[in-house]
Design an enzyme around this catalytic site. Sequence first.
Site, short mmCIF file in Angstrom:
data_model
loop_
_atom_site.label_atom_id
_atom_site.label_comp_id
_atom_site.label_asym_id
_atom_site.label_seq_id
_atom_site.Cartn_x
_atom_site.Cartn_y
_atom_site.Cartn_z
CD GLU A 81 33.83 55.48 74.14
OE1 GLU A 81 33.16 55.52 73.11
OE2 GLU A 81 33.63 54.65 75.04
CB CYS A 95 32.21 60.93 83.11
SG CYS A 95 32.27 59.18 83.44
CB CYS A 102 38.32 47.79 82.91
SG CYS A 102 38.29 47.46 84.70
CB CYS A 106 32.01 44.25 86.24
SG CYS A 106 33.19 44.72 87.52
CB CYS A 109 31.05 46.90 83.09
SG CYS A 109 32.08 48.29 82.59
CG HIS A 209 27.09 47.27 91.15
ND1 HIS A 209 26.51 48.50 91.23
CD2 HIS A 209 28.22 47.45 90.43
CE1 HIS A 209 27.25 49.40 90.59
NE2 HIS A 209 28.30 48.79 90.11
CB CYS A 324 29.21 56.39 84.26
SG CYS A 324 29.68 58.11 84.37
#
Length: 334
Positions: A81, A95, A102, A106, A109, A209, A324
């Site tokens: 995407e 973006c 990934c 996390c 996410c 974060h 994002c």
Amino acid sequence: MNFDKLYQILKEQPKYRVTQVKEAVFQKMIDNWTQATNLPKALQESLNAECPLEIDGQILLAKNGHTTKALLTLDDGLKIETVLMSHKDGRHTVCVSSQVGCSLGCKFCATGKLGLSRNLEYSEIIDQVLFFARYLKKQNSRVSNIVFMGMGEPFLNYDNVIKAIKYFNETDALNIGARRISISTSGIIPGIEKLAQENFQVNLAISLHAPNDKLRSELMRINKRFPLHELLSAVDKYIQKTGRKVMFEYLMIKGVNDTLKHAEELSHLMLKPLHMVNLIPYNPTGVYLPSDQYTINQFKAYLGKAGVEASQRYTFGQDIDAACGQLANKVKSK
Ligand code: SAH
Ligand code: SF4
């Protein structure tokens, strides 16, 4: 488009063909070689056969009209995407994704839930920008900024990311200034160290974060490998070497990292030259709740009073899951 193949074919051609091809691809934004009328017919045909220009993309429009998400299908059928964010001041930011999925998982996410399928080739990173550059060209507009904030960890695919950036940057390619390109990392120290050596003007953003190791390791398991003090000292060295500002991204998650105690802890880490904090409203992915705007305001005001430069990010495209960090979980289930 496969750039390696393209240059292999052009090797057997007169030198000026490279200029002609770059002009056709990056300025005219052609999507079929037959449109490159300055090239001989036979070359057009072999290019169409060997490295076709079509990008298999499907567009989704956000309700507010400022965010456009594209779902691209790669040659091996995997999907990624890419998001276009159009700003009121006329800027158009793409973006981009650096990986399919990934590996870092996390907790907050959506991409992290997928796991990693594979790294993207630099051509596949460029295609994401070309896709929207062609789209904007039809509206007499162009891509002005690029952020590596889509799917994946750019510093775990370092070489392809840097190669793609060189194409974004080159004046006879996409001609987007390095200062308009940002890489966001979860804190992969070797990547930060390598970037410092590149002599590049690109912007670096760190997904922080959390202001302490305990909480950060809970949210981002990569913190166990690269803990806060090591990460921050790598950033210090990066700043010493480059003299460039670093943006620390800080998600605002209700009751998890958004109290004034957290703001205080964060301010101690950030009170250094060229450090700035960007507060990001959390896009719910089913795990946590977003902080309310009052809490975000209080948090930001605290940082400001403590002398830390802090801003709040406008969230794009929540209605199409395009913000994002929120990419991909819906795709896999399709
Ligand atoms: N892997 C890199 C870049 C891709 S993520 C990184 O982690 O920095 C891009 C940004 O989106 C990161 O700052 C990430 O922390 C953030 N993000 C992830 N999940 C999010 C969510 N649910 N809401 C808002 N931002 C999120
Ligand atoms: Fe990967 Fe970045 Fe998502 Fe973490 S926030 S799982 S590093 S894409």
